[in-house]
Design a protein around this motif. Structure first.
Motif, PDB file in Angstrom:
ATOM      1  N   GLU A  37      67.109 -13.133  35.541  1.00 26.16           N
ATOM      2  CA  GLU A  37      66.014 -13.947  36.059  1.00 26.16           C
ATOM      3  C   GLU A  37      66.567 -15.281  36.551  1.00 26.16           C
ATOM      4  O   GLU A  37      67.406 -15.901  35.892  1.00 26.16           O
ATOM      5  N   ASP A  38      66.083 -15.736  37.694  1.00 28.19           N
ATOM      6  CA  ASP A  38      66.371 -17.075  38.201  1.00 28.19           C
ATOM      7  C   ASP A  38      65.305 -17.413  39.235  1.00 28.19           C
ATOM      8  O   ASP A  38      64.515 -16.551  39.633  1.00 28.19           O
ATOM      9  N   HIS A  47      62.495 -14.980  41.241  1.00 25.11           N
ATOM     10  CA  HIS A  47      61.059 -15.176  41.013  1.00 25.11           C
ATOM     11  C   HIS A  47      60.276 -15.423  42.301  1.00 25.11           C
ATOM     12  O   HIS A  47      59.047 -15.353  42.296  1.00 25.11           O
TER      13      HIS A  47
END
Length: 476
Positions: free
Chosen positions: A61-62, A66
């Motif tokens: 996730e980053d 997103h």
């Protein structure tokens, strides 16, 4: 699902649960078995939900991700087994260390290396889409952000960084754990590009609800673990990893790739103080895409020496003076059967090298390159070093052999195209063969039956074939 796969899965999970994640193998088959284990823990999960579980478990996730995919919460992960959780993170999160180790990559059954993160991100983007023609975030998530960052990094530091690549080799092809790069890495290594192309291909494939797979593990197994029949790729299904370059080329033209990279670069640079002016950006992207298409579309996949287990060169190699004017076509005769897997082709390469070094007394395997029927070219002496393939002519051309005996039959259509169309185009584009190069069969220059009666008749129809009247050497 066949019983053998169930048995392998049960053995693997028992073994995994009692081991350190650092000791587990970085192989696509092992990763698929872990995916199947996750699916079995929650059989009601849809494929897109399984991808989210893997992404959450790995911490993939980053802010950039997103922009296109959902923010994950704690309920998105059901992996309670600590060893399997750590294994998923190990083989998914991509990183290149200062010592040249590339992490977050796996070896596939066909001998190529793939970064898993872009594969999973591409699949998730595709599964979230409702139309095949426009998949939100597919290209930047899977490929074009990595290409854009690599192009920009090279532009800023051209003397110290590569534009694309490099490839590398595993410590073991039977139990791979460590992948070491063989040159200075770019921000888009070979494994990231392979994974990116796969992510785009698979994401597009599953982007319509009617094309959603029954499970993520079945999609990955079909794509990466397909076994070829006796005709090799000539009768293989379209959607398999061995055909990634062909399939990607059908999906993406140079103009559309330039557009996608420019968009990814603009998104990546948004909010940063330093920004490149439009003209320089266009030039950088144009040159980068040109290099990408040469390396990954014009050229075939070439399995490096360290990957098939070559012994070192004996003595001092002689460097070729490029460009060369000829390509000499051979068949191996022995081994007499086409090889259909990475394992078989690698074994054949090692056997030929032993014969050439220990029986013939040569410094190395004689051929420049060897074509298998598994969809790949195998590096012999390569582009830069003089071979021992065509007596009296070794300094003038590349010697390319096809594994098998082709006195009465032909190599697969696909393996012929790899050499006739792709390997030659790759060589001409890179200045290694002259544009008006000449193709000769081995028998035209040496008293031999090579490359076999049937195959020799076939290469006489190739565009660059030229009749050569004098046989001047005797082969023994």
């Amino acid at each position: 699902m066949d019983c053998s796969w169930i048995w392998l899965l049960s053995i693997f999970v028992v073994e995994v649960s009692s081991r350190n994640p650092e000791d587990l193998y970085s192989h696509m088959d092992h990763f698929i078995q872990v995916v199947k284990w996750v699916e079995d823990q929650a059989p009601k999960l849809k494929p897109v939900e399984v991808v989210k579980v893997l992404r959450k478990t790995a911490g993939l996730e980053d802010p950039f991700i997103h922009r296109y995919l959902d923010v994950l919460d704690n309920s998105d992960s059901i992996v309670s087994n600590a060893t399997i959780s750590q294994y998923i993170s190990k083989v998914t999160i991509h990183k290149v260390t200062k010592t040249g180790l590339e992490k977050g990559v796996v070896l596939t059954a066909d001998g190529t290396t793939v970064a898993l993160a872009p594969v999973l991100l591409g699949i998730e983007a595709g599964l979230l889409s409702v139309t095949r023609s426009r998949v939100h975030g597919l290209y930047p998530l899977a490929l074009t952000k990595n290409l854009a960052v690599s192009f920009l990094h090279h532009y800023e530091k051209p003397a110290t960084t590569n534009l694309l690549g490099t490839n590398g080799c595993w410590d073991s092809v039977t139990s791979p754990k460590i992948f070491t790069l063989t040159g200075e890495p770019s921000r888009a290594t070979e494994a990231l590009v392979n994974g990116g192309m796969d992510g785009v291909i698979l994401g597009r494939e599953v982007s319509q609800p009617s094309r959603h797979p029954t499970s993520l593990s079945s999609l990955l197994k079909k794509y990466y673990s397909h076994w070829l029949g006796s005709t090799g790729l000539d009768s293989a299904p379209r959607l398999i990893g061995r055909l990634r370059r062909n399939n990607f080329k059908k999906l993406v033209g140079s103009a559309s790739l330039r557009k996608q990279i420019t968009w990814a670069l603009a998104t990546h640079q948004k909010g940063k103080k330093y920004k490149m002016d439009t003209e320089k950006l266009q030039i950088m992207v144009e040159e980068g895409v040109k290099t990408f298409f040469h390396r990954y579309m014009d050229c075939p996949t070439i399995i490096p020496r360290c990957q098939w287990g070559a012994e070192p060169y004996r003595g001092t190699p002689t460097q070729l003076s490029l460009p060369l004017s000829f390509m000499y076509i051979h068949h191996t005769h022995e081994p007499g059967q086409p090889c259909l897997t990475f394992e078989e082709c690698s074994r054949d390469m090692r056997a030929m090298q032993r014969f050439h070094q220990e029986v013939r007394g040569w410094d190395d395997i004689g051929y420049s390159f060897v074509a298998g029927s598994d969809g790949y070219i195998y590096e012999g002496r390569g582009w830069h070093w003089q071979g021992a393939h065509t007596l009296g002519q070794n300094a003038k051309g590349y010697g390319v052999s096809f594994i098998g005996n082709y006195m009465a039959s032909l190599p697969s259509r696909h393996s012929q195209e790899l050499v006739r169309d792709q390997l030659t185009k790759c060589a001409v584009s890179a200045g290694r063969l002259v544009p008006n190069y000449i193709v000769h069969g081995h028998r035209q220059l040496v008293t031999t039956s090579c490359p076999g009666d049937a195959f020799y008749s076939e290469i006489r129809t190739w565009e660059h074939f030229k009749v050569f009247q004098c046989t001047i050497w005797t082969y023994s």
